[in-house]
Design a protein around this motif. Structure first.
Motif, PDB file in Angstrom:
ATOM      1  N   ASP A 127       0.903  -1.341  -0.022  1.00  0.00           N
ATOM      2  CA  ASP A 127      -0.330   0.301   0.232  1.00  0.00           C
ATOM      3  C   ASP A 127       0.331   1.413  -0.275  1.00  0.00           C
ATOM      4  OD1 ASP A 127      -2.292  -1.904  -0.117  1.00  0.00           O
ATOM      5  OD2 ASP A 127      -2.144  -1.992   2.200  1.00  0.00           O
ATOM      6  N   VAL A 128       0.677   2.458  -0.893  1.00  0.00           N
ATOM      7  CA  VAL A 128       1.503   3.276  -0.979  1.00  0.00           C
ATOM      8  C   VAL A 128       0.523   4.890  -0.723  1.00  0.00           C
ATOM      9  CG1 VAL A 128       2.733   4.374  -2.809  1.00  0.00           C
ATOM     10  CG2 VAL A 128       3.227   2.179  -2.535  1.00  0.00           C
ATOM     11  N   ILE A 184      -2.970  -1.105 -11.532  1.00  0.00           N
ATOM     12  CA  ILE A 184      -2.962  -1.286 -10.308  1.00  0.00           C
ATOM     13  C   ILE A 184      -3.137  -0.006 -10.153  1.00  0.00           C
ATOM     14  CG2 ILE A 184      -1.164  -0.199  -8.864  1.00  0.00           C
ATOM     15  CD1 ILE A 184       1.695  -1.516  -9.910  1.00  0.00           C
ATOM     16  N   THR A 185      -4.045  -0.519  -9.135  1.00  0.00           N
ATOM     17  CA  THR A 185      -5.837   0.944  -9.198  1.00  0.00           C
ATOM     18  C   THR A 185      -4.970   1.765  -8.183  1.00  0.00           C
ATOM     19  OG1 THR A 185      -7.181  -0.522  -8.951  1.00  0.00           O
ATOM     20  CG2 THR A 185      -7.882   1.198  -7.762  1.00  0.00           C
ATOM     21  N   TYR A 186      -4.652   3.009  -8.949  1.00  0.00           N
ATOM     22  CA  TYR A 186      -4.748   4.580  -7.432  1.00  0.00           C
ATOM     23  C   TYR A 186      -6.100   5.473  -7.689  1.00  0.00           C
ATOM     24  CZ  TYR A 186      -3.501   6.120 -12.288  1.00  0.00           C
ATOM     25  OH  TYR A 186      -3.275   6.322 -13.486  1.00  0.00           O
ATOM     26  N   ILE A 187      -5.700   6.495  -6.340  1.00  0.00           N
ATOM     27  CA  ILE A 187      -7.223   6.781  -6.803  1.00  0.00           C
ATOM     28  C   ILE A 187      -6.692   8.968  -5.900  1.00  0.00           C
ATOM     29  CG2 ILE A 187      -8.748   5.210  -6.291  1.00  0.00           C
ATOM     30  CD1 ILE A 187      -8.956   6.532  -3.280  1.00  0.00           C
ATOM     31  N   MET A 243      -2.834   2.347  -4.367  1.00  0.00           N
ATOM     32  CA  MET A 243      -2.156   3.837  -3.693  1.00  0.00           C
ATOM     33  C   MET A 243      -3.427   4.872  -3.888  1.00  0.00           C
ATOM     34  SD  MET A 243       1.220   5.205  -6.161  1.00  0.00           S
ATOM     35  CE  MET A 243       1.410   6.982  -6.491  1.00  0.00           C
ATOM     36  N   VAL A 244      -2.406   5.570  -3.109  1.00  0.00           N
ATOM     37  CA  VAL A 244      -3.569   6.724  -2.706  1.00  0.00           C
ATOM     38  C   VAL A 244      -2.603   8.125  -2.638  1.00  0.00           C
ATOM     39  CG1 VAL A 244      -4.600   8.731  -1.651  1.00  0.00           C
ATOM     40  CG2 VAL A 244      -5.176   6.153  -0.723  1.00  0.00           C
ATOM     41  N   MET A 256      -8.495   5.886   3.354  1.00  0.00           N
ATOM     42  CA  MET A 256      -8.003   7.061   2.323  1.00  0.00           C
ATOM     43  C   MET A 256      -8.537   5.807   1.413  1.00  0.00           C
ATOM     44  SD  MET A 256      -4.891   9.104   3.179  1.00  0.00           S
ATOM     45  CE  MET A 256      -4.294   7.808   3.293  1.00  0.00           C
ATOM     46  N   PHE A 257      -7.814   5.470   1.299  1.00  0.00           N
ATOM     47  CA  PHE A 257      -8.436   4.113   0.030  1.00  0.00           C
ATOM     48  C   PHE A 257      -9.752   3.251  -0.341  1.00  0.00           C
ATOM     49  CE2 PHE A 257      -7.747   0.369  -3.119  1.00  0.00           C
ATOM     50  CZ  PHE A 257      -7.582   0.723  -3.750  1.00  0.00           C
ATOM     51  N   VAL A 258     -10.336   2.793   0.925  1.00  0.00           N
ATOM     52  CA  VAL A 258     -11.601   1.909   0.971  1.00  0.00           C
ATOM     53  C   VAL A 258     -12.671   2.863   1.327  1.00  0.00           C
ATOM     54  CG1 VAL A 258     -13.299   0.250   2.214  1.00  0.00           C
ATOM     55  CG2 VAL A 258      -9.988   0.067   1.698  1.00  0.00           C
TER      56      VAL A 258
END
Length: 413
Positions: free
Chosen positions: A121-122, A175-178, A148-149, A236-238
């Motif tokens: 996790d980044v 890769i999912t980043y938001i 990643m956030v 943040m991510f979820v």
């Protein structure tokens, strides 16, 4: 009767003298076998030489040693490594030469990411390092869950760049980043590996931060601390909550790692400024700081109060913004504190406070109201003398450059 009383008195005097003599002899023998550390010089008020001399009255015993401090050597580059953490600093070289852009902090982060077997996790404010992106892609190919956030501005700034850029590589690999999708910034710079290792500090994952800016990064091996960062990441991510909308608290805000006390707080939900002030108030001998942005009045007052109380106080401010009415630099300079603007022709990016050369406050947290009440930030307070010594050595390097800069600041990254 009178002579008898005189004899008794003489006997008492003789016994007292004999006891003092025996005690003195034993003390002398003990001092030969266990030489005492010289008492440090008295704390002085930071300012010009005359003020320091005027304040230099009396002596004290110095700071109390911090339990759990790790007796390890500090490398020539300022790095420290022991059984539960490793600390590294950037070493900007001016003028710029692309040949020097290798072997930096990114190599340590890539090595850490290569360890991932389950989760990676980044949370990083700014991102353009291709080798870090490649390490994340390799982790994904090994079956690791990679997420990643970042700040929405970072995503928006690369929309028109080719797929070979760092975020483009992540997108291509699935890769999912938001982003945070708001005005205040997602300013964290941390990575959690397998819910065991945590990397954090002032360093963004960019070429400029790695080779132009003064930065720090630490990697810590501790599941309890990693749990804190994992919980913050999930917020943040979820949950997709940021800043002061996040739920308060983490599982282990105060913990002990190998006998060392560690405090861990997050903005904007944890009231980070107050924790910083509370720690500064414990200072008995010295307070030193390195500040990219320092506009928070209460932290400034806490430091100036320590200078008024006779402690050694010194600091280096990033030049940009230091001469505005909002910066604490002008107030401290006017009050006679030993403060400087930095000499790095690019940017001095640290956010560090060193207490009694025994405790270090550091992380992504700039000393500002926005960091405290709006942004996403993280902060560590570590009670470890070796770590504090390493940060003090970095402070001395930055201070020396501030006093003798190579050139006027003309370029920023």
């Amino acid at each position: 009767m009178k002579r008898s009383n005189q004899n008794i008195l003489a006997l008492v005097v003789f016994v007292v003298i004999a006891l003092f003599a025996i005690g003195g002899y034993l003390f002398y023998q003990n001092s030969l076998n266990n030489p005492a550390t010289p008492t440090p010089a008295a704390a002085v008020v930071a300012g010009d030489d005359n003020e320091q001399q005027a304040a230099n009255g009396g002596r004290d015993t110095g700071p109390t040693p911090v339990p759990g401090s790790s007796p390890v050597a500090i490398g020539k580059d300022g790095s420290v490594k022991n059984d539960w953490y490793e600390l590294h600093f950037t070493s900007p070289i001016y003028p710029n030469d692309p040949k020097n852009h290798q072997g930096g902090l990114d190599t340590y982060l890539v090595t850490l990411m290569n360890k991932a077997t389950k989760t990676l996790d980044v949370a990083d404010y700014d991102f353009d390092l291709a080798d870090v992106a490649d390490a994340m892609v390799r982790a994904k190919s090994r079956g690791v869950q990679v997420r990643m956030v970042t700040d929405s501005d970072t995503i928006n700034n690369i929309k028109n760049q080719p797929i070979q850029d760092a975020l483009g590589k992540l997108k291509k690999a699935g890769i999912t980043y938001i982003g945070d999708n708001r005005g205040p910034i997602m300013h964290n710079k941390f990575t959690v590996v397998d819910k065991r290792y945590i990397q954090t500090g002032s360093w963004n994952y960019t070429d400029g931060d790695t080779y132009h800016l003064n930065n720090n990064m630490i990697i810590i091996d501790n599941a309890q601390l990693a749990q804190n960062y994992s919980v913050e990441f999930e917020k943040m991510f979820v949950a997709k909550t940021f800043g002061n909308n996040k739920a308060k608290g983490v599982p282990n805000p105060v913990l002990t790692i190998n006998g060392t006390k560690v405090e861990n707080y997050f903005a904007a939900e944890d009231g980070v400024v107050q924790h910083i002030i509370d720690t500064i108030k414990t200072a008995k001998q010295s307070v030193y700081f390195l500040a990219f942005s320092f506009t928070q009045d209460d932290i400034g007052k806490a430091i100036m109060d320590k200078a008024k109380a006779g402690l050694k106080v010194g600091g280096v401010f990033e030049t940009t913004g230091s001469n505005t009415p909002y910066s604490e630099y002008g107030k401290m300079k006017k009050a006679g504190l030993d403060v400087y603007t930095d000499g790095n022709p690019w940017v001095m990016h640290h956010k560090v406070i060193i207490i009694d050369e025994q405790i270090v406050i550091f992380g992504s947290f700039n000393f500002s109201d926005n960091a405290n009440t709006q942004n996403d930030e993280n902060l560590l307070i570590i009670y470890d003398a070796t770590l504090a010594k390493a940060f003090k050595a970095e402070y001395d390097r930055v201070l020396a450059l501030a006093k003798n800069p190579p050139t006027k600041k003309t370029s920023k990254t």
